[in-house]
Write an enzyme that holds these catalytic residues in place. Sequence first.
Site, PDB file in Angstrom:
ATOM      1  N   ASN A  40       0.681  -1.135   0.013  1.00  0.00           N
ATOM      2  CA  ASN A  40       0.041   0.115   0.048  1.00  0.00           C
ATOM      3  C   ASN A  40       0.903   1.249   0.040  1.00  0.00           C
ATOM      4  OD1 ASN A  40      -1.988   1.954   0.216  1.00  0.00           O
ATOM      5  ND2 ASN A  40      -3.000   0.888   1.880  1.00  0.00           N
ATOM      6  N   ASP A 100      -1.494  -1.244  -4.230  1.00  0.00           N
ATOM      7  CA  ASP A 100      -1.750  -0.272  -5.149  1.00  0.00           C
ATOM      8  C   ASP A 100      -0.420  -0.279  -6.299  1.00  0.00           C
ATOM      9  OD1 ASP A 100      -0.444   1.586  -3.737  1.00  0.00           O
ATOM     10  OD2 ASP A 100      -2.252   2.416  -3.070  1.00  0.00           O
ATOM     11  N   ARG A 145      -0.488 -11.775 -20.190  1.00  0.00           N
ATOM     12  CA  ARG A 145      -0.696 -12.691 -19.958  1.00  0.00           C
ATOM     13  C   ARG A 145      -2.017 -12.956 -20.160  1.00  0.00           C
ATOM     14  NH1 ARG A 145      -4.603 -14.879 -15.916  1.00  0.00           N
ATOM     15  NH2 ARG A 145      -3.851 -16.915 -15.187  1.00  0.00           N
ATOM     16  N   ASP A 171      -5.735 -14.571 -19.613  1.00  0.00           N
ATOM     17  CA  ASP A 171      -6.612 -15.438 -18.866  1.00  0.00           C
ATOM     18  C   ASP A 171      -7.434 -16.455 -19.457  1.00  0.00           C
ATOM     19  OD1 ASP A 171      -7.279 -15.606 -15.642  1.00  0.00           O
ATOM     20  OD2 ASP A 171      -9.466 -14.878 -16.679  1.00  0.00           O
ATOM     21  N   GLU A 180      -2.900 -18.878 -20.128  1.00  0.00           N
ATOM     22  CA  GLU A 180      -3.316 -19.737 -19.037  1.00  0.00           C
ATOM     23  C   GLU A 180      -4.261 -20.841 -19.495  1.00  0.00           C
ATOM     24  OE1 GLU A 180      -5.839 -19.547 -14.860  1.00  0.00           O
ATOM     25  OE2 GLU A 180      -6.482 -18.625 -16.703  1.00  0.00           O
ATOM     26  N   ASP A 220      -3.808 -18.962  -7.909  1.00  0.00           N
ATOM     27  CA  ASP A 220      -5.101 -19.667  -7.939  1.00  0.00           C
ATOM     28  C   ASP A 220      -4.945 -21.218  -7.098  1.00  0.00           C
ATOM     29  OD1 ASP A 220      -6.625 -17.978  -9.434  1.00  0.00           O
ATOM     30  OD2 ASP A 220      -5.441 -18.894 -11.350  1.00  0.00           O
ATOM     31  N   ARG A 263      -3.775 -15.577  -1.403  1.00  0.00           N
ATOM     32  CA  ARG A 263      -3.508 -14.319  -1.582  1.00  0.00           C
ATOM     33  C   ARG A 263      -3.320 -13.105  -0.647  1.00  0.00           C
ATOM     34  NH1 ARG A 263      -8.347 -14.265  -6.517  1.00  0.00           N
ATOM     35  NH2 ARG A 263      -7.466 -15.770  -7.663  1.00  0.00           N
TER      36      ARG A 263
END
Length: 492
Positions: free
Chosen positions: A58, A79, A232, A234, A264, A331, A379
């Site tokens: 942050n 951010d 990348r 998705d 992916e 994931d 995460r």
Amino acid sequence: MRRRIARRSLGLALGITLVTGALQGREPAQAAAPRAGNGLQSWRDEILYLILPDRFYNGDHSNDRNANPQDPFAYHGGDLAGVLQKLDYLQQLGVTALWFTPISDNQDNPLVGKYWGYHGYWIQNIAKVDEHFGDEQLFRQVVQSAHERGMKVVLDAVVNHPGYDAPMVKDPRYERWFHKNGAITDWDDPYQNENFDVAGLPDFNTENVEVAKYMEDEWAAWIPRADLDGFRLDTVRHVPLAFWNRFSKAIHERAGKPFFLVGEVSYHDARKLPPYMTEGGLDSLFDFQLFGTMRDVFARGKSAKLLSETLKLDALYPDAGMLAPFIDSHDEVRFITEAGGDERRLRLALAFLMGLRGIPTLYYGTEVAMPGGKDPDSRRDMAWGTNPEMLAYTQRLIALRKELMPLRRGTQTELFADDQVYAFARHLDGDEVLVVVNASDRPLTRDLAMRKGSRLTEGTKLANRLASDTAIVRKGRLTLNLKPFEAKILTR
């Protein structure tokens, strides 16, 4: 900047290019032309590092609207300003390419009152940076500063779906832009994979040329705007090959420079992946089958022979050296958690990863052995200032990969495989590096035969670059004493 036809008066702010007379028929997939001379072979030299901006650092508390670091489903406040402030850390770590999860504007309200789009995958407006992360000027500054440090930048692009509450989903003018088949129930059914909803997200009808053109225009626009080096891509398996064939050609042409596309394709069966390179035109794919094998061997204690079986499948690909192997992702359960907290197993897996063919990919926090269960626990916020020993070990591995050209560009040849030990050589122009891993909790001795044609001839002394021991080639063989969960990287 390209000319845009937008319907701002309707308050969509989507930058949608409208095309009259939508064509609904499928376009046949065609084999993409080989791109051996497209300048992308240099990606073999890169180490890719995955960042979720919201969970990294942050750097600007003024954009912390709705942030709640105690809620794993909410924004936490990380951010682009935070990434900018941590670029020196990333440079010192040694990674050379940064992969950002989507930074585009996401839905403004939580799904069913709980699930926020902090991860970036529920896009409302491709063209706009989400206010939680900053703005476009700041993103350009991040990219420029990364380039000044010798790091490339890859942005996550999503074409399979918008966010749950994207305005266009409710607009009758775009009804033909979406499939209406409901959620996937059979994940082994190719038709469902490409035409049904993933997790209930509205499924773009990418066979529609309007949708295909929209995606090309919106994502290609980001390349000059931010000076990006790659995308990348998705949820690739959920979009037809014909779309990827068209999209990859368009992006490569419109980039005006060598531009990297890594997909992916989340099949753990390597036989299903190569068409996305040969027919879809993608430059690279994440190596999901090898990911599963490395988890099985290094985290779960299964036979090291599985590594041999999986790596033999490299022959299926047009160029396995362009694959992107990984041991952690946003994931999946974190590797260290899967390994029961045993850092020896993580160190072993990282050494193997950094010795492998391909483009090794790190997930933020792996370098300090961050734990984490299933999403969203995988995460967690980056654990700054923790585990300096693990960080130093990761830096050392990255530095070795940068130093030793065979580890980046050399041919990979298997030398030995049994249930506990796996060994391979990376060789290039007469230079050779050996990578040996003991995946067991016992000390072992193994006798390795040198590969045919090796210049590691009689009396050659090899040094273990991860410790202080040495070994000497005798009669075309090398005898090695291996500690529990030890990796050796051996050079002349």
